[in-house]
Design a protein around this motif. Structure first.
Motif, PDB file in Angstrom:
ATOM      1  N   VAL A 116      34.132  38.688  34.110  1.00 57.79           N
ATOM      2  CA  VAL A 116      35.438  38.109  34.462  1.00 57.79           C
ATOM      3  C   VAL A 116      35.378  36.592  34.378  1.00 57.79           C
ATOM      4  O   VAL A 116      36.293  35.946  33.841  1.00 57.79           O
ATOM      5  CB  VAL A 116      35.883  38.589  35.858  1.00 57.79           C
ATOM      6  CG1 VAL A 116      37.082  37.809  36.353  1.00 57.79           C
ATOM      7  CG2 VAL A 116      36.170  40.069  35.837  1.00 57.79           C
ATOM      8  N   SER A 117      34.294  36.001  34.855  1.00 56.81           N
ATOM      9  CA  SER A 117      34.134  34.546  34.802  1.00 56.81           C
ATOM     10  C   SER A 117      34.116  34.054  33.364  1.00 56.81           C
ATOM     11  O   SER A 117      34.738  33.033  33.033  1.00 56.81           O
ATOM     12  CB  SER A 117      32.840  34.162  35.520  1.00 56.81           C
ATOM     13  OG  SER A 117      32.490  32.838  35.262  1.00 56.81           O
ATOM     14  N   CYS A 118      33.424  34.757  32.483  1.00 55.97           N
ATOM     15  CA  CYS A 118      33.386  34.369  31.069  1.00 55.97           C
ATOM     16  C   CYS A 118      34.759  34.494  30.426  1.00 55.97           C
ATOM     17  O   CYS A 118      35.165  33.627  29.644  1.00 55.97           O
ATOM     18  CB  CYS A 118      32.379  35.232  30.312  1.00 55.97           C
ATOM     19  SG  CYS A 118      30.675  34.826  30.690  1.00 55.97           S
ATOM     20  N   LEU A 119      35.484  35.554  30.747  1.00 54.17           N
ATOM     21  CA  LEU A 119      36.830  35.723  30.179  1.00 54.17           C
ATOM     22  C   LEU A 119      37.780  34.623  30.657  1.00 54.17           C
ATOM     23  O   LEU A 119      38.592  34.113  29.880  1.00 54.17           O
ATOM     24  CB  LEU A 119      37.373  37.109  30.520  1.00 54.17           C
ATOM     25  CG  LEU A 119      36.670  38.271  29.834  1.00 54.17           C
ATOM     26  CD1 LEU A 119      37.218  39.597  30.347  1.00 54.17           C
ATOM     27  CD2 LEU A 119      36.796  38.173  28.326  1.00 54.17           C
ATOM     28  N   VAL A 120      37.689  34.236  31.933  1.00 56.91           N
ATOM     29  CA  VAL A 120      38.523  33.146  32.452  1.00 56.91           C
ATOM     30  C   VAL A 120      38.169  31.843  31.752  1.00 56.91           C
ATOM     31  O   VAL A 120      39.053  31.067  31.358  1.00 56.91           O
ATOM     32  CB  VAL A 120      38.359  33.024  33.988  1.00 56.91           C
ATOM     33  CG1 VAL A 120      38.977  31.731  34.506  1.00 56.91           C
ATOM     34  CG2 VAL A 120      38.983  34.221  34.676  1.00 56.91           C
ATOM     35  N   ALA A 121      36.882  31.573  31.562  1.00 54.04           N
ATOM     36  CA  ALA A 121      36.461  30.340  30.883  1.00 54.04           C
ATOM     37  C   ALA A 121      36.956  30.326  29.444  1.00 54.04           C
ATOM     38  O   ALA A 121      37.403  29.270  28.948  1.00 54.04           O
ATOM     39  CB  ALA A 121      34.941  30.214  30.921  1.00 54.04           C
ATOM     40  N   LEU A 122      36.919  31.456  28.762  1.00 56.72           N
ATOM     41  CA  LEU A 122      37.445  31.524  27.393  1.00 56.72           C
ATOM     42  C   LEU A 122      38.951  31.305  27.367  1.00 56.72           C
ATOM     43  O   LEU A 122      39.481  30.633  26.472  1.00 56.72           O
ATOM     44  CB  LEU A 122      37.094  32.862  26.754  1.00 56.72           C
ATOM     45  CG  LEU A 122      35.641  33.031  26.318  1.00 56.72           C
ATOM     46  CD1 LEU A 122      35.393  34.474  25.880  1.00 56.72           C
ATOM     47  CD2 LEU A 122      35.315  32.073  25.190  1.00 56.72           C
ATOM     48  N   VAL A 163      40.746  29.570  29.542  1.00 55.04           N
ATOM     49  CA  VAL A 163      41.001  28.144  29.818  1.00 55.04           C
ATOM     50  C   VAL A 163      40.664  27.304  28.587  1.00 55.04           C
ATOM     51  O   VAL A 163      41.392  26.363  28.237  1.00 55.04           O
ATOM     52  CB  VAL A 163      40.200  27.684  31.053  1.00 55.04           C
ATOM     53  CG1 VAL A 163      40.235  26.176  31.220  1.00 55.04           C
ATOM     54  CG2 VAL A 163      40.738  28.371  32.305  1.00 55.04           C
ATOM     55  N   ALA A 164      39.584  27.624  27.902  1.00 61.63           N
ATOM     56  CA  ALA A 164      39.184  26.854  26.713  1.00 61.63           C
ATOM     57  C   ALA A 164      40.164  27.064  25.559  1.00 61.63           C
ATOM     58  O   ALA A 164      40.318  26.191  24.712  1.00 61.63           O
ATOM     59  CB  ALA A 164      37.782  27.250  26.296  1.00 61.63           C
ATOM     60  N   ALA A 165      40.855  28.188  25.519  1.00 62.69           N
ATOM     61  CA  ALA A 165      41.783  28.473  24.425  1.00 62.69           C
ATOM     62  C   ALA A 165      43.136  27.785  24.614  1.00 62.69           C
ATOM     63  O   ALA A 165      43.916  27.690  23.661  1.00 62.69           O
ATOM     64  CB  ALA A 165      41.990  29.984  24.315  1.00 62.69           C
TER      65      ALA A 165
END
Length: 99
Positions: free
Chosen positions: A84-90, A92-94
């Motif tokens: 979930v943390s990785c998906l949120v970071a992706l 935000v980066a997108a």
């Protein structure tokens, strides 16, 4: 031209020199170990073997019940949290930057 019997760099007939042992501690032989301790260890191994070889459709990593279940669920939770943390970071980066 005369050839030597040993290849270049090797010296025949020189015995290896053993260095003296620095840390010499007395060790116990297998026969000197207490038989009571060996018996306990063998009994513990046999009981664990019986526990893990029972075919009761429970995975091996969950055979010891509470502790194993706690570790399994904690690991599963950390893995889900990491995804979930990785998906949120992706996400935000997108997002396009506002300048």
């Amino acid at each position: 031209m005369r050839r030597s019997a040993a290849p270049q760099g090797l010296h025949p007939g020189v015995p290896p020199v053993r260095s003296p042992a620095i840390f010499v501690t007395p060790t116990k032989l297998g026969s000197e170990v207490g038989s009571q301790m060996e018996y306990r260890a063998a009994t513990r191994v046999l009981s664990k073997r019986r526990l893990f070889q029972v075919s009761d459709s429970v995975p091996v990593h969950l055979k010891k019940e509470r502790i194993d279940m706690l570790l399994y669920r904690t690991t599963l939770g950390l893995r889900v949290g990491g995804v979930v943390s990785c998906l949120v970071a992706l996400y935000v980066a997108a997002q396009p930057s506002n300048k």
